[in-house]
Design an enzyme around this catalytic site. Structure first.
Site, short mmCIF file in Angstrom:
data_model
loop_
_atom_site.label_atom_id
_atom_site.label_comp_id
_atom_site.label_asym_id
_atom_site.label_seq_id
_atom_site.Cartn_x
_atom_site.Cartn_y
_atom_site.Cartn_z
N CYS A 242 0.87 -1.18 0.00
CA CYS A 242 0.00 0.00 0.00
C CYS A 242 0.90 1.22 0.00
CB CYS A 242 -0.93 0.00 1.21
SG CYS A 242 -2.05 -1.39 1.32
N ALA A 243 1.69 1.37 -1.04
CA ALA A 243 2.80 2.34 -1.04
C ALA A 243 2.32 3.78 -1.09
CB ALA A 243 3.73 2.06 -2.22
N GLY A 246 4.62 6.98 -1.37
CA GLY A 246 5.98 6.46 -1.23
C GLY A 246 6.72 6.84 0.03
N GLY A 247 6.06 7.44 1.02
CA GLY A 247 6.76 7.88 2.23
C GLY A 247 7.53 6.76 2.91
N LYS A 248 6.86 5.65 3.20
CA LYS A 248 7.53 4.53 3.86
C LYS A 248 8.41 3.76 2.88
CE LYS A 248 4.25 3.92 7.65
NZ LYS A 248 3.33 5.01 7.28
N ASP A 266 0.52 0.10 -5.27
CA ASP A 266 -0.72 0.63 -4.72
C ASP A 266 -1.80 0.43 -5.78
OD1 ASP A 266 -1.42 2.71 -2.22
OD2 ASP A 266 -2.84 2.76 -3.89
N ASP A 316 0.66 -0.88 4.91
CA ASP A 316 0.33 0.42 5.52
C ASP A 316 -1.13 0.67 5.14
OD1 ASP A 316 0.34 2.90 6.64
OD2 ASP A 316 1.69 3.82 5.20
N CYS A 369 -2.75 4.33 10.83
CA CYS A 369 -2.70 5.59 11.59
C CYS A 369 -4.04 5.78 12.29
CB CYS A 369 -2.35 6.77 10.69
SG CYS A 369 -3.38 6.95 9.22
#
Length: 441
Positions: A242-243, A246-248, A266, A316, A369
């Site tokens: 679940c990119a 692209g933060g993680k 994603d 994520d 989150c």
């Protein structure tokens, strides 16, 4: 614009948000287009007033003697100035003097509420500034502390940066950004935190050389911690399923020292679009982006060749975002019970799909989150019941990926048998849940 005129504008904008049930960002953008004379400072100050009022919508309404759902925009602004900015009645009255562009003078009732009213007798959901229907789910997680946890979510969020170790260390980044008053994070060795201005305005970070050259990325410390706890193996095979933007993915690549192979996917091309430019700026070479192809039943399985090959799969998961209310305060008031049920169903489907890519001995990291058990511990319990080959790695072991900082984090965070919950009140980060599972067979 004068401070009083900004106050009047904030009342106008909040009135539109309440009447039309539109996101605050959209209403503020429309206001800016219709008021071209307002400079960037005016727009920033207006946004700060509006978002601060939305953060404290329930408590501000209660303080002014109004009922949530029937509250007036003026009451929200007045109550916020008292609760959120600590202004006394006289100071508020000086802004509301009825002069040109200023709000009307305070009534006797308003002055009395601003002087004498408190939140002492308010219910938990009012003191915590969250929707009443979420009181039971939050009580299940935090018990009597739910109002304090909610109140921490009503504060402003800091601006956190992640140092890209592929481009340099934290000392180098701190030196280059010294003029922004950066300080190291409490938990992640990659974090630098910027102190925001009094009105919440953030500096224009995206024009800084350190950002343009890929030395730092904007990323909350909690998000950084989640990727570190996932512990991507150097030289291994990793899938970020679940990119999104692209933060993680970027952090995983740096933690892997650009070695091995990292796949970013994603199912929404729009969310995935920014990742290509970010990868290039960060100097990353071990990421392969897999984009969805086709629609509906005809959509191609572009990840089929990765089945049972991954050392780590990171999920994520899309969620209600209750842990990010500091950054998006109007979202909590637009959230409905049906959205929670929809997210829970979607998360279960993603987890089931992700399981097929984990090789024996490999790990599955689940991150949200969200603060709600329905999206966190309940999902993990249900998943391990459906997939007995997977077991949860004890959170006390998971935190060791942070070394000595992990031991301190375990004392601060809410440790559950299924995973670790970070919250603004406990860890000073956004709210994140992290669970790590291993496939035994």
């Amino acid at each position: 614009m004068t401070p009083a005129a900004r106050l009047s504008a904030a009342i106008e904008v909040i009135g539109t948000i309440l009447a039309e049930r539109r996101p605050a960002a959209d209403v503020l953008k429309d206001w800016g287009r219709a008021h071209r004379f307002a400079g960037s400072g005016d727009r920033a100050a207006l946004s700060s007033l509006v978002y601060d009022a939305l953060r404290r919508r329930a408590s501000a309404a209660f303080l002014m003697g109004e009922t949530l759902g029937e509250e007036t925009p003026r009451a929200l602004i007045l109550g916020m100035l008292r609760l959120g900015r600590g202004m006394e009645a006289d100071a508020i009255a000086a802004l509301c003097d009825g002069s040109r562009f200023a709000p009307a003078p305070l009534t006797e009732a308003e002055r009395a509420r601003l002087t004498d009213a408190t939140l002492d007798d308010a219910p938990a959901h009012v003191r915590g500034d969250y929707p009443e229907w979420l009181d039971a789910p939050l009580e299940a997680v935090f018990g009597e502390a739910r109002d304090a946890e909610g109140a921490a979510l009503a504060d402003r969020a800091p601006l956190d940066l992640r140092v890209n170790s592929l481009k340099g260390g934290i000392d180098k980044a701190q030196q280059q950004l010294e003029h922004l008053s950066v300080t190291p994070g409490a938990w992640s060795p990659l974090t630098l935190r910027i102190a925001l201005e009094a009105d919440g305005k953030a500096p224009p970070l995206t024009v800084e050389p350190a950002y343009l050259k890929g030395l730092v990325e904007i990323q909350d410390e909690g998000s950084q911690i989640a990727a570190i706890l996932a512990a991507p193996p150097r030289g291994g095979q990793v899938l970020d399923i679940c990119a999104g933007g692209g933060g993680k993915t970027l952090e995983l690549a740096a933690l892997m020292d650009n070695a091995g192979q990292l796949y970013a996917y994603d199912d929404d091309l729009r969310r995935l679009a920014p990742i290509h430019e970010r990868i290039q700026r960060a100097g990353i070479h071990n990421v392969q982006v897999r984009s969805p192809k086709g629609r509906g039943p005809a959509r191609a399985d572009v990840l089929a060749d990765l089945e049972s090959r991954m050392d780590l799969v990171l999920v994520d998961a899309p969620c209600t975002g209750t842990g990010t209310w500091r950054r998006n305060p109007d979202a909590k008031w637009r959230m409905r019970p049906g959205a929670l049920a929809e997210r829970v169903k979607e998360q279960a489907e993603i987890l089931d799909d992700a399981a097929r890519f984990v090789k024996p001995g490999g790990r599955l990291a689940y991150v949200t989150c969200s603060l709600l058990d329905e999206e966190n511990v309940a999902q993990i319990r249900a998943f391990t019941a459906r997939h007995p080959a997977f077991r949860v790695i004890p959170p006390a072991e998971t935190v060791l990926a942070l070394g000595e900082r992990g031991l301190a984090l375990a004392e601060a965070a809410l440790m559950r048998p299924e995973g670790i919950l970070l919250t603004p009140r406990r860890t000073g980060t956004d709210g994140f849940f992290v669970a790590i599972m291993v496939r035994d067979a």
